[in-house]
Design a protein around this motif. Structure first.
Motif, PDB file in Angstrom:
ATOM      1  N   THR A  27       8.108  -6.998   7.439  1.00 62.89           N
ATOM      2  CA  THR A  27       6.798  -7.217   8.178  1.00 62.89           C
ATOM      3  C   THR A  27       5.590  -6.882   7.407  1.00 62.89           C
ATOM      4  OG1 THR A  27       7.333  -5.440   9.503  1.00 62.89           O
ATOM      5  CG2 THR A  27       8.061  -7.517  10.431  1.00 62.89           C
ATOM      6  N   PHE A  28       5.904  -6.327   6.354  1.00 60.96           N
ATOM      7  CA  PHE A  28       4.797  -5.945   5.242  1.00 60.96           C
ATOM      8  C   PHE A  28       3.790  -6.698   4.996  1.00 60.96           C
ATOM      9  CE2 PHE A  28       3.373  -3.403   1.829  1.00 60.96           C
ATOM     10  CZ  PHE A  28       2.811  -4.089   0.805  1.00 60.96           C
ATOM     11  N   ASP A  29       3.995  -8.007   5.048  1.00 60.35           N
ATOM     12  CA  ASP A  29       2.857  -9.119   5.012  1.00 60.35           C
ATOM     13  C   ASP A  29       2.054  -9.128   6.019  1.00 60.35           C
ATOM     14  OD1 ASP A  29       5.125 -12.027   4.696  1.00 60.35           O
ATOM     15  OD2 ASP A  29       4.528 -10.490   6.216  1.00 60.35           O
ATOM     16  N   SER A  51      -6.159  -6.654   2.107  1.00 62.13           N
ATOM     17  CA  SER A  51      -5.793  -7.481   3.243  1.00 62.13           C
ATOM     18  C   SER A  51      -4.454  -7.895   3.009  1.00 62.13           C
ATOM     19  CB  SER A  51      -6.613  -8.863   3.205  1.00 62.13           C
ATOM     20  OG  SER A  51      -6.348  -9.644   2.040  1.00 62.13           O
ATOM     21  N   SER A  52      -3.740  -8.372   4.133  1.00 63.21           N
ATOM     22  CA  SER A  52      -2.253  -8.536   4.330  1.00 63.21           C
ATOM     23  C   SER A  52      -2.021  -9.753   3.221  1.00 63.21           C
ATOM     24  CB  SER A  52      -1.915  -9.088   5.690  1.00 63.21           C
ATOM     25  OG  SER A  52      -2.982 -10.429   5.952  1.00 63.21           O
ATOM     26  N   SER A  53      -2.819 -10.753   2.999  1.00 64.70           N
ATOM     27  CA  SER A  53      -2.558 -11.833   1.829  1.00 64.70           C
ATOM     28  C   SER A  53      -2.962 -11.452   0.654  1.00 64.70           C
ATOM     29  CB  SER A  53      -3.478 -12.989   2.458  1.00 64.70           C
ATOM     30  OG  SER A  53      -4.711 -12.977   2.178  1.00 64.70           O
ATOM     31  N   GLY A  54      -3.591 -10.234   0.571  1.00 62.97           N
ATOM     32  CA  GLY A  54      -3.892  -9.986  -0.904  1.00 62.97           C
ATOM     33  C   GLY A  54      -5.541 -10.209  -1.364  1.00 62.97           C
ATOM     34  N   ALA A  55      -6.185 -11.281  -0.322  1.00 57.51           N
ATOM     35  CA  ALA A  55      -7.376 -12.140  -0.938  1.00 57.51           C
ATOM     36  C   ALA A  55      -8.425 -11.243  -0.768  1.00 57.51           C
ATOM     37  CB  ALA A  55      -7.393 -13.291   0.060  1.00 57.51           C
ATOM     38  N   SER A  56      -8.563 -10.114  -0.010  1.00 51.94           N
ATOM     39  CA  SER A  56      -9.654  -9.428   0.249  1.00 51.94           C
ATOM     40  C   SER A  56      -9.542  -8.015   0.015  1.00 51.94           C
ATOM     41  CB  SER A  56     -10.122  -9.425   1.492  1.00 51.94           C
ATOM     42  OG  SER A  56     -10.604 -10.667   1.935  1.00 51.94           O
ATOM     43  N   THR A  57     -10.433  -7.371  -0.737  1.00 49.96           N
ATOM     44  CA  THR A  57     -10.186  -5.878  -1.044  1.00 49.96           C
ATOM     45  C   THR A  57     -11.479  -5.199  -0.807  1.00 49.96           C
ATOM     46  OG1 THR A  57     -10.889  -6.193  -3.529  1.00 49.96           O
ATOM     47  CG2 THR A  57      -8.533  -6.305  -3.134  1.00 49.96           C
ATOM     48  N   TYR A  58     -11.269  -3.629  -0.661  1.00 52.19           N
ATOM     49  CA  TYR A  58     -12.438  -2.846  -0.498  1.00 52.19           C
ATOM     50  C   TYR A  58     -12.123  -1.646  -1.210  1.00 52.19           C
ATOM     51  CZ  TYR A  58     -14.346   1.559   1.384  1.00 52.19           C
ATOM     52  OH  TYR A  58     -15.149   2.554   1.482  1.00 52.19           O
ATOM     53  N   TYR A  59     -13.098  -1.052  -1.987  1.00 51.62           N
ATOM     54  CA  TYR A  59     -13.126   0.238  -2.644  1.00 51.62           C
ATOM     55  C   TYR A  59     -14.323   1.089  -2.424  1.00 51.62           C
ATOM     56  CZ  TYR A  59     -10.231  -2.535  -5.793  1.00 51.62           C
ATOM     57  OH  TYR A  59      -9.390  -3.562  -6.268  1.00 51.62           O
ATOM     58  N   THR A  60     -14.012   2.271  -2.364  1.00 54.07           N
ATOM     59  CA  THR A  60     -14.933   3.392  -1.918  1.00 54.07           C
ATOM     60  C   THR A  60     -15.868   3.556  -3.502  1.00 54.07           C
ATOM     61  OG1 THR A  60     -15.264   5.686  -1.217  1.00 54.07           O
ATOM     62  CG2 THR A  60     -13.782   5.503  -2.789  1.00 54.07           C
ATOM     63  N   ASP A  61     -16.828   3.852  -3.194  1.00 52.51           N
ATOM     64  CA  ASP A  61     -17.953   3.987  -4.461  1.00 52.51           C
ATOM     65  C   ASP A  61     -17.348   4.774  -5.699  1.00 52.51           C
ATOM     66  OD1 ASP A  61     -20.989   3.750  -2.510  1.00 52.51           O
ATOM     67  OD2 ASP A  61     -19.734   2.294  -3.024  1.00 52.51           O
ATOM     68  N   SER A  62     -16.667   5.904  -5.428  1.00 57.22           N
ATOM     69  CA  SER A  62     -16.094   6.708  -6.461  1.00 57.22           C
ATOM     70  C   SER A  62     -15.239   6.157  -7.409  1.00 57.22           C
ATOM     71  CB  SER A  62     -15.719   8.175  -5.985  1.00 57.22           C
ATOM     72  OG  SER A  62     -14.763   7.740  -5.148  1.00 57.22           O
ATOM     73  N   VAL A  63     -14.680   4.984  -6.965  1.00 59.07           N
ATOM     74  CA  VAL A  63     -13.385   4.401  -7.689  1.00 59.07           C
ATOM     75  C   VAL A  63     -13.693   2.957  -8.112  1.00 59.07           C
ATOM     76  CG1 VAL A  63     -11.781   6.045  -6.439  1.00 59.07           C
ATOM     77  CG2 VAL A  63     -12.085   3.519  -5.727  1.00 59.07           C
ATOM     78  N   LYS A  64     -14.955   2.460  -7.674  1.00 53.61           N
ATOM     79  CA  LYS A  64     -15.244   1.196  -7.973  1.00 53.61           C
ATOM     80  C   LYS A  64     -15.266   1.106  -9.627  1.00 53.61           C
ATOM     81  CE  LYS A  64     -17.432  -0.526  -3.976  1.00 53.61           C
ATOM     82  NZ  LYS A  64     -19.034  -0.876  -3.340  1.00 53.61           N
ATOM     83  N   ASN A  73       3.890  -9.151  -1.806  1.00 53.52           N
ATOM     84  CA  ASN A  73       4.476  -9.515  -0.536  1.00 53.52           C
ATOM     85  C   ASN A  73       5.881  -9.707  -0.860  1.00 53.52           C
ATOM     86  OD1 ASN A  73       2.229  -8.595   0.777  1.00 53.52           O
ATOM     87  ND2 ASN A  73       1.455 -10.588   1.438  1.00 53.52           N
ATOM     88  N   ALA A  74       6.442 -10.476  -1.585  1.00 51.28           N
ATOM     89  CA  ALA A  74       7.842 -10.865  -2.070  1.00 51.28           C
ATOM     90  C   ALA A  74       8.892  -9.493  -2.275  1.00 51.28           C
ATOM     91  CB  ALA A  74       7.870 -11.774  -3.161  1.00 51.28           C
ATOM     92  N   LYS A  75       7.954  -8.398  -2.690  1.00 50.72           N
ATOM     93  CA  LYS A  75       8.687  -7.205  -3.236  1.00 50.72           C
ATOM     94  C   LYS A  75       8.232  -6.050  -1.931  1.00 50.72           C
ATOM     95  CE  LYS A  75       8.899  -7.846  -8.147  1.00 50.72           C
ATOM     96  NZ  LYS A  75       8.402  -7.282  -9.534  1.00 50.72           N
ATOM     97  N   PRO A  99      -3.417  -2.801  11.324  1.00 43.92           N
ATOM     98  CA  PRO A  99      -3.572  -4.091  11.651  1.00 43.92           C
ATOM     99  C   PRO A  99      -5.090  -4.440  11.776  1.00 43.92           C
ATOM    100  CG  PRO A  99      -3.209  -2.591  13.485  1.00 43.92           C
ATOM    101  CD  PRO A  99      -2.987  -1.828  12.232  1.00 43.92           C
ATOM    102  N   PHE A 100      -5.885  -3.401  11.327  1.00 39.14           N
ATOM    103  CA  PHE A 100      -7.397  -3.891  11.613  1.00 39.14           C
ATOM    104  C   PHE A 100      -7.909  -4.026  10.365  1.00 39.14           C
ATOM    105  CE2 PHE A 100      -7.548  -2.436  15.809  1.00 39.14           C
ATOM    106  CZ  PHE A 100      -6.822  -1.364  15.894  1.00 39.14           C
ATOM    107  N   ALA A 101      -9.217  -4.656  10.107  1.00 33.82           N
ATOM    108  CA  ALA A 101      -9.832  -5.075   9.141  1.00 33.82           C
ATOM    109  C   ALA A 101     -11.120  -4.401   8.685  1.00 33.82           C
ATOM    110  CB  ALA A 101     -10.081  -6.492   8.995  1.00 33.82           C
ATOM    111  N   THR A 102     -11.462  -3.206   9.372  1.00 33.62           N
ATOM    112  CA  THR A 102     -12.512  -2.590   9.241  1.00 33.62           C
ATOM    113  C   THR A 102     -12.968  -2.185   8.006  1.00 33.62           C
ATOM    114  OG1 THR A 102     -11.895  -1.251  11.448  1.00 33.62           O
ATOM    115  CG2 THR A 102     -13.648  -0.376  10.022  1.00 33.62           C
ATOM    116  N   ALA A 103     -12.119  -1.788   7.276  1.00 29.32           N
ATOM    117  CA  ALA A 103     -12.393  -1.510   5.753  1.00 29.32           C
ATOM    118  C   ALA A 103     -13.008  -2.844   5.056  1.00 29.32           C
ATOM    119  CB  ALA A 103     -11.249  -1.126   4.807  1.00 29.32           C
ATOM    120  N   LEU A 104     -12.348  -3.944   5.264  1.00 29.25           N
ATOM    121  CA  LEU A 104     -12.669  -5.387   4.347  1.00 29.25           C
ATOM    122  C   LEU A 104     -13.751  -5.560   4.918  1.00 29.25           C
ATOM    123  CD1 LEU A 104      -8.991  -6.505   4.594  1.00 29.25           C
ATOM    124  CD2 LEU A 104     -10.133  -5.408   2.682  1.00 29.25           C
ATOM    125  N   GLU A 105     -14.176  -5.516   6.353  1.00 26.19           N
ATOM    126  CA  GLU A 105     -15.311  -5.968   7.012  1.00 26.19           C
ATOM    127  C   GLU A 105     -16.522  -5.224   6.949  1.00 26.19           C
ATOM    128  OE1 GLU A 105     -13.990  -7.416  10.975  1.00 26.19           O
ATOM    129  OE2 GLU A 105     -12.515  -8.960   9.983  1.00 26.19           O
TER     130      GLU A 105
END
Length: 127
Positions: A27-29, A51-64, A73-75, A99-105
């Motif tokens: 259920t990882f994916d 995101s669950s699909s890998g399509a969206s990402t978020y980074y905090t400013d200090s690591v961008k 997801n296969a692994k 289950p939330f997308a707060t970081a991404l949104e």
């Protein structure tokens, strides 16, 4: 879901590491995955989320521009590639599911939204 981080080590400034977060269930994916870190005497902070699909990402400013999050997801595994590392990156790194997308949104990673956590892996950046 059981999560196990690995890949932490001692690395020199400017060096690289890749952390892995392996999940026990298929259920990882279903989940977005966040990476957090906690330095001694400091609060745990969100570093990156994918995101669950890998399509969206978020980074905090200090690591961008230095860190890259990904997942396979296969692994049932997520990764955090860390390049051009700095002493201030020294911390215990944790992965967690949400289950939330707060970081991404909204660009925020509230701890309360993350339910399953790994045990952490130590990253030390020092010469």
């Amino acid at each position: 879901v059981e999560l196990v981080e690995s890949g932490g080590a001692l690395v020199q400034p400017g060096g690289s590491l890749r952390l892995s977060c392996a999940a026990s269930e298929d259920t990882f994916d279903h989940y977005n995955i966040g990476w957090f870190r906690q330095a001694p005497g400091k609060e745990r902070e969100g570093v990156s989320c994918i995101s669950s699909s890998g399509a969206s990402t978020y980074y905090t400013d200090s690591v961008k521009g230095r860190f890259t999050i990904s997942r396979d997801n296969a692994k049932n595994t997520a990764y955090l590639q860390m390049n051009n590392m700095k002493p201030e990156d020294t911390a215990v790194y944790y992965c967690a599911t949400t289950p939330f997308a707060t970081a991404l949104e909204l660009g925020d990673m509230p701890l309360r939204e993350y339910d399953y956590w790994g045990q952490g892996t130590q990253v030390t950046v020092s010469s």
